[in-house]
Structure formats: C-alpha cells, structure tokens
Design a protein around this motif. Sequence first.
Motif, PDB file in Angstrom:
ATOM      1  N   VAL A  79       3.752  -3.459  14.027  1.00  0.00           N
ATOM      2  CA  VAL A  79       4.521  -3.484  12.632  1.00  0.00           C
ATOM      3  C   VAL A  79       5.446  -4.499  12.701  1.00  0.00           C
ATOM      4  O   VAL A  79       5.731  -5.295  11.830  1.00  0.00           O
ATOM      5  CB  VAL A  79       5.153  -2.125  12.066  1.00  0.00           C
ATOM      6  CG1 VAL A  79       6.361  -1.945  12.911  1.00  0.00           C
ATOM      7  CG2 VAL A  79       5.553  -2.296  10.747  1.00  0.00           C
ATOM      8  N   GLN A 136      -4.057   1.405  10.998  1.00  0.00           N
ATOM      9  CA  GLN A 136      -2.471   1.662  10.756  1.00  0.00           C
ATOM     10  C   GLN A 136      -1.755   0.780  11.511  1.00  0.00           C
ATOM     11  O   GLN A 136      -2.190   0.507  12.825  1.00  0.00           O
ATOM     12  CB  GLN A 136      -2.042   3.209  10.784  1.00  0.00           C
ATOM     13  CG  GLN A 136      -3.019   3.884   9.782  1.00  0.00           C
ATOM     14  CD  GLN A 136      -2.842   5.494   9.895  1.00  0.00           C
ATOM     15  OE1 GLN A 136      -3.279   6.246  10.697  1.00  0.00           O
ATOM     16  NE2 GLN A 136      -1.806   5.596   8.972  1.00  0.00           N
ATOM     17  N   TYR A 137      -0.409   0.632  11.593  1.00  0.00           N
ATOM     18  CA  TYR A 137       0.411  -0.090  12.334  1.00  0.00           C
ATOM     19  C   TYR A 137       0.622   0.740  13.888  1.00  0.00           C
ATOM     20  O   TYR A 137       0.573   2.025  13.490  1.00  0.00           O
ATOM     21  CB  TYR A 137       1.593  -0.382  11.536  1.00  0.00           C
ATOM     22  CG  TYR A 137       1.864  -1.508  10.623  1.00  0.00           C
ATOM     23  CD1 TYR A 137       1.387  -2.804  11.027  1.00  0.00           C
ATOM     24  CD2 TYR A 137       2.073  -1.262   9.538  1.00  0.00           C
ATOM     25  CE1 TYR A 137       1.395  -3.806  10.161  1.00  0.00           C
ATOM     26  CE2 TYR A 137       2.021  -2.189   8.385  1.00  0.00           C
ATOM     27  CZ  TYR A 137       1.432  -3.341   8.802  1.00  0.00           C
ATOM     28  OH  TYR A 137       1.494  -4.510   7.952  1.00  0.00           O
ATOM     29  N   ARG A 174      10.455   4.812   6.932  1.00  0.00           N
ATOM     30  CA  ARG A 174       8.796   4.525   7.310  1.00  0.00           C
ATOM     31  C   ARG A 174       7.905   4.556   6.214  1.00  0.00           C
ATOM     32  O   ARG A 174       8.300   5.364   5.091  1.00  0.00           O
ATOM     33  CB  ARG A 174       8.289   5.425   8.411  1.00  0.00           C
ATOM     34  CG  ARG A 174       8.581   6.840   8.080  1.00  0.00           C
ATOM     35  CD  ARG A 174       8.428   8.094   9.067  1.00  0.00           C
ATOM     36  NE  ARG A 174       7.009   7.920   9.226  1.00  0.00           N
ATOM     37  CZ  ARG A 174       6.310   8.661   8.418  1.00  0.00           C
ATOM     38  NH1 ARG A 174       6.768   9.521   7.301  1.00  0.00           N
ATOM     39  NH2 ARG A 174       4.881   8.896   8.506  1.00  0.00           N
ATOM     40  N   HIS A 175       6.889   3.883   6.304  1.00  0.00           N
ATOM     41  CA  HIS A 175       5.869   4.060   5.202  1.00  0.00           C
ATOM     42  C   HIS A 175       5.091   5.279   5.606  1.00  0.00           C
ATOM     43  O   HIS A 175       4.509   5.732   6.580  1.00  0.00           O
ATOM     44  CB  HIS A 175       5.041   2.710   5.010  1.00  0.00           C
ATOM     45  CG  HIS A 175       4.359   2.700   3.734  1.00  0.00           C
ATOM     46  ND1 HIS A 175       3.255   3.459   3.412  1.00  0.00           N
ATOM     47  CD2 HIS A 175       4.260   2.202   2.775  1.00  0.00           C
ATOM     48  CE1 HIS A 175       3.006   3.243   2.391  1.00  0.00           C
ATOM     49  NE2 HIS A 175       3.532   2.198   1.797  1.00  0.00           N
ATOM     50  N   SER A 232       1.313   3.285   6.147  1.00  0.00           N
ATOM     51  CA  SER A 232       1.281   2.288   7.332  1.00  0.00           C
ATOM     52  C   SER A 232      -0.055   1.499   7.422  1.00  0.00           C
ATOM     53  O   SER A 232      -0.258   1.356   8.620  1.00  0.00           O
ATOM     54  CB  SER A 232       1.821   2.957   8.676  1.00  0.00           C
ATOM     55  OG  SER A 232       2.723   3.869   8.532  1.00  0.00           O
ATOM     56  N   GLU A 250       1.669  -2.031   4.629  1.00  0.00           N
ATOM     57  CA  GLU A 250       2.345  -1.182   4.222  1.00  0.00           C
ATOM     58  C   GLU A 250       3.464  -0.796   5.347  1.00  0.00           C
ATOM     59  O   GLU A 250       3.343   0.035   6.020  1.00  0.00           O
ATOM     60  CB  GLU A 250       1.741   0.304   3.914  1.00  0.00           C
ATOM     61  CG  GLU A 250       0.693   0.135   2.654  1.00  0.00           C
ATOM     62  CD  GLU A 250      -0.010   1.476   2.568  1.00  0.00           C
ATOM     63  OE1 GLU A 250      -0.395   1.384   1.206  1.00  0.00           O
ATOM     64  OE2 GLU A 250      -0.504   1.866   3.506  1.00  0.00           O
ATOM     65  N   ARG A 251       4.299  -1.846   5.544  1.00  0.00           N
ATOM     66  CA  ARG A 251       5.286  -1.949   6.921  1.00  0.00           C
ATOM     67  C   ARG A 251       6.287  -0.963   6.490  1.00  0.00           C
ATOM     68  O   ARG A 251       6.706  -0.246   7.453  1.00  0.00           O
ATOM     69  CB  ARG A 251       5.810  -3.160   7.116  1.00  0.00           C
ATOM     70  CG  ARG A 251       4.938  -4.302   7.711  1.00  0.00           C
ATOM     71  CD  ARG A 251       5.614  -5.804   7.767  1.00  0.00           C
ATOM     72  NE  ARG A 251       4.518  -6.549   7.838  1.00  0.00           N
ATOM     73  CZ  ARG A 251       3.561  -7.101   8.985  1.00  0.00           C
ATOM     74  NH1 ARG A 251       3.913  -6.510   9.909  1.00  0.00           N
ATOM     75  NH2 ARG A 251       2.702  -8.033   8.504  1.00  0.00           N
ATOM     76  N   GLN A 252       6.941  -0.656   5.515  1.00  0.00           N
ATOM     77  CA  GLN A 252       8.185  -0.111   5.199  1.00  0.00           C
ATOM     78  C   GLN A 252       8.066   0.563   4.015  1.00  0.00           C
ATOM     79  O   GLN A 252       7.380   0.320   2.971  1.00  0.00           O
ATOM     80  CB  GLN A 252       9.412  -1.080   5.031  1.00  0.00           C
ATOM     81  CG  GLN A 252       9.774  -1.452   6.448  1.00  0.00           C
ATOM     82  CD  GLN A 252      10.648  -0.583   7.264  1.00  0.00           C
ATOM     83  OE1 GLN A 252      11.476   0.038   6.779  1.00  0.00           O
ATOM     84  NE2 GLN A 252      10.475  -0.438   8.513  1.00  0.00           N
TER      85      GLN A 252
END
Length: 235
Positions: A65, A149-150, A190-191, A194, A200-202
């Motif tokens: 991320v 996902q991150y 958090r997202h 993600s 969808e970082r945050q």
Amino acid sequence: MTLPPGQHAVKGFPRFGTHLAKPAPAIPRDPVIEISGAVSKPMTIPLADLAKLPRRELDADFHCVAGWSATGLHWEGVALATFYREVIEPSIPAQTTVTHLRFGGWDDYWSLVTIADALAEDVLIAEHLDGHPLDSDHGAPARLVSPSQYGYISTKHLNRIEVLTAEPEDAYGSASTLSNLGLRLLGFNRHSRSRVWEEERQGALPNWLALPIYRLITPSIAFLSARSDSRGEEK
Ligand SMILES: Nc1nc2c(c(=O)[nH]1)N[C@H]1C(S)=C(S)[C@@H](COP(=O)(O)O)O[C@H]1N2
Ligand SMILES: [Mo]
C-alpha cells in the motif's frame, strides 16, 4: 509490464511490515493453523496436512500500500478456497453466514478480509516462493498471498484463521496495542476491501493525500525492516 495505479516497481522483494526491526517470530517444530470463530468447535490443523490438498502455483506481482511493487513472484501452496472448502467449511454449522475471515500470524499480526475476497481464485496459503521454502523474511513457514489486494492483507507466518459472521469493530482482534502499534497505525482508516486495481488504499483518506504520506515513511520502514538474511538482493 502494467502496474496498478500509483505503484512503482522495485528490484527484488524487500522484507516489509509493521514488525519493523523485530526478528521473525519463533516457529514451533510442528507448526499448526488454529481455526476458530463460527465453527462447531475450534480446530488445530497441522501445517503438514496442507500436503494432502491439491497444490496451486501462481505467478503474481506483490503490491504494498506504500507504493512499491515486487514483480514476477512465483508462489506455490494451496488455494485458500480449497483449504476453506475441505478443512473449514465442514465444521461451520448450517444456517451460519460467514462474512469475513481474519488471518493471524505467529507475530500477532492480523488481517481482515471479506469472505468473497478471501475465496477469490488467486488467494493462496503459500509455502514456497520462487522454488524455495518461504524464508523468515517472507513469512515462513506459510503465509497468505492475496495479490489483488494490498500487501498488508497477506499475513506472514500464518497460524490462525478466524471465521466471522459480522464485520468486527476491531479488525485486529487479540493483537495487543503495545506489541502491535505499527499494525494499528497502518490499519488506521483501513479500506475494507483494499483492492489494488481499484486503488482502495484508505477508507476515507483520498489517495492524493495518502500516497505522499506513505512515500515519506516508506524509507524508514524499509530500513528498519531490512534483515541481513534477506533474499531481496539475490533476485
Ligand atoms: N505477520 C506479518 N505479516 C505481514 C506483515 C507483518 O508485519 N507481519 N506486514 C504486511 C505488509 S504491510 C506487507 S507490504 C507485506 C510484506 O511482505 P514481505 O515482507 O514478504 O515483502 O507483508 C504483510 N504481512
Ligand atoms: Mo505494506
């Protein structure tokens, strides 16, 4: 090579995480995965049992991320969906609707994933990276890998899976705040999904604000997390 929005490629595969300078956790001689939550009773599954399930190989990039991506990694292990259907699902009582899985590590790290994202086709419990057993930098003896996902979703040193029927208020469950301040800082805001291609970082912070903050703190995290036995430079 196309990377998801906002990512840049790095050489090798750095050790990175909220563990910072902490060494990798001690792993028992016969490691297990504990299954708890909405199952008829908690189960302790020897990691060795993974060998009974079909193997799954996966070529994927890995996206943190904070903005760096490690490219062209080759993972091998068991598809999480296979593990879920064969090992976990038979112990879930009828009428139970599972919404999330929470993945814990031997270092008391946690990640929370919706059931749909967790059962996606590219999610693995990985035991090998690039043809070698996972080393301690990258999550020995087994880790979650969810490349869409991150990276913070991909819990290293996996030892616990919690089956949940609602989104918990505290994503990090039993992790103590003191030992896991980094996790709580990272997970602040958090997202809930993600996903890397959707950036969808945050949860609430916009990316134009989040990314420069990550850029600012990444070098210190990378410096602190670096280990002398890192394989990062060999690749
Ligand atoms: N157990 C554990 N898993 C973890 C972390 C951690 O600190 N502890 N850090 C996460 C973060 S933020 C990232 S980017 C990736 C980094 O994986 P790597 O060290 O193999 O590069 O692991 C994730 N999984
Ligand atoms: Mo990360």
